[in-house]
Design a protein around this motif. Sequence first.
Motif, PDB file in Angstrom:
ATOM      1  N   ALA A   1       0.839  -1.207   0.000  1.00 13.33           N
ATOM      2  CA  ALA A   1       0.000   0.000   0.000  1.00 13.33           C
ATOM      3  C   ALA A   1       0.866   1.245   0.000  1.00 13.33           C
ATOM      4  O   ALA A   1       1.843   1.323   0.747  1.00 13.33           O
ATOM      5  CB  ALA A   1      -0.899  -0.002   1.223  1.00 13.33           C
TER       6      ALA A   1
ATOM      7  N   ASP B   1       2.055   4.721   1.167  1.00 12.14           N
ATOM      8  CA  ASP B   1       1.980   5.387   2.461  1.00 12.14           C
ATOM      9  C   ASP B   1       1.281   6.730   2.299  1.00 12.14           C
ATOM     10  O   ASP B   1       1.215   7.280   1.194  1.00 12.14           O
ATOM     11  CB  ASP B   1       3.394   5.601   3.010  1.00 12.14           C
TER      12      ASP B   1
ATOM     13  N   LEU C   1      -0.711   6.042   7.454  1.00 12.64           N
ATOM     14  CA  LEU C   1      -0.768   4.581   7.442  1.00 12.64           C
ATOM     15  C   LEU C   1       0.075   4.002   8.578  1.00 12.64           C
ATOM     16  O   LEU C   1      -0.326   3.024   9.206  1.00 12.64           O
ATOM     17  CB  LEU C   1      -0.302   4.056   6.085  1.00 12.64           C
ATOM     18  N   ASP C   2       1.199   4.638   8.893  1.00 19.55           N
ATOM     19  CA  ASP C   2       2.042   4.131   9.978  1.00 19.55           C
ATOM     20  C   ASP C   2       1.357   4.233  11.344  1.00 19.55           C
ATOM     21  O   ASP C   2       1.685   3.481  12.262  1.00 19.55           O
ATOM     22  CB  ASP C   2       3.408   4.816   9.985  1.00 19.55           C
TER      23      ASP C   2
ATOM     24  N   VAL D   1      -6.531  -2.976   7.388  1.00 21.98           N
ATOM     25  CA  VAL D   1      -6.861  -1.564   7.240  1.00 21.98           C
ATOM     26  C   VAL D   1      -7.765  -1.395   6.030  1.00 21.98           C
ATOM     27  O   VAL D   1      -7.481  -1.931   4.953  1.00 21.98           O
ATOM     28  CB  VAL D   1      -5.588  -0.692   7.048  1.00 21.98           C
TER      29      VAL D   1
ATOM     30  N   VAL E   1      -9.042   1.431   3.541  1.00 18.66           N
ATOM     31  CA  VAL E   1      -8.841   2.789   3.039  1.00 18.66           C
ATOM     32  C   VAL E   1      -9.977   3.041   2.050  1.00 18.66           C
ATOM     33  O   VAL E   1     -10.045   2.389   1.002  1.00 18.66           O
ATOM     34  CB  VAL E   1      -7.472   2.956   2.342  1.00 18.66           C
TER      35      VAL E   1
ATOM     36  N   TYR F   1      -3.002   5.434  -5.089  1.00 18.75           N
ATOM     37  CA  TYR F   1      -3.825   4.226  -5.010  1.00 18.75           C
ATOM     38  C   TYR F   1      -4.518   3.915  -6.336  1.00 18.75           C
ATOM     39  O   TYR F   1      -4.973   2.798  -6.552  1.00 18.75           O
ATOM     40  CB  TYR F   1      -4.870   4.361  -3.890  1.00 18.75           C
TER      41      TYR F   1
ATOM     42  N   ARG G   1       0.171  -4.890   5.080  1.00 23.59           N
ATOM     43  CA  ARG G   1      -0.176  -3.669   4.336  1.00 23.59           C
ATOM     44  C   ARG G   1      -0.013  -3.838   2.830  1.00 23.59           C
ATOM     45  O   ARG G   1       0.414  -2.944   2.124  1.00 23.59           O
ATOM     46  CB  ARG G   1       0.598  -2.450   4.849  1.00 23.59           C
TER      47      ARG G   1
END
Length: 181
Positions: free
Chosen positions: A9, A11, A24-25, A33, A35, A110, A125
Amino acid sequence: MSIAIGDPAPDFRLPAVAGGEVGLDDLAGARAVVVAFWCNHCPYVRAWEDRFNAIAREYAERGVATVAICANDPTDYPDDSFENMARRAEEKGYAFPYLHDATQGVARAYGAQRTPELFVLGPERRLAYHGAIDDSTDPDGVGRTHLRDALDALLDGRAPATAQTPPVGCTIKSVSYTHLT
């Protein structure tokens, strides 16, 4: 072009309507997760909004983190301004951070093109599911629960049986959106 199933993914770190920033972290401890590319004015988002919020709340109890990202141009779509995003999140009691992608850099990374459009990330991730929440904007017409099925599979340590469905919704709005594809 969207990131492909199995890809890491991209970041991000974006301003949240509730204050501060979320990246994201910050979700590193989550088992999965979600999104979601989102906005205020889209009738498709509004049709799925309550169901999505309920799913986010339910699956948070199982270790899933959810974020929604609005990448629409608020100049041409004032309903999607940061202030109106904050108002909507409060009115609807969003169970997830609602983030603003003013540059559309995250949407571009994305490959998001619609609202709502989901990218579900597994524990490492990597993209495990991309597409729609379920198969109907009408809650009484749902036959396939894509998001729930993907999350259940990931939480059981399996890959989702259906990894991709067509996202259904409005296009992400921007004067420069043609540069995102």
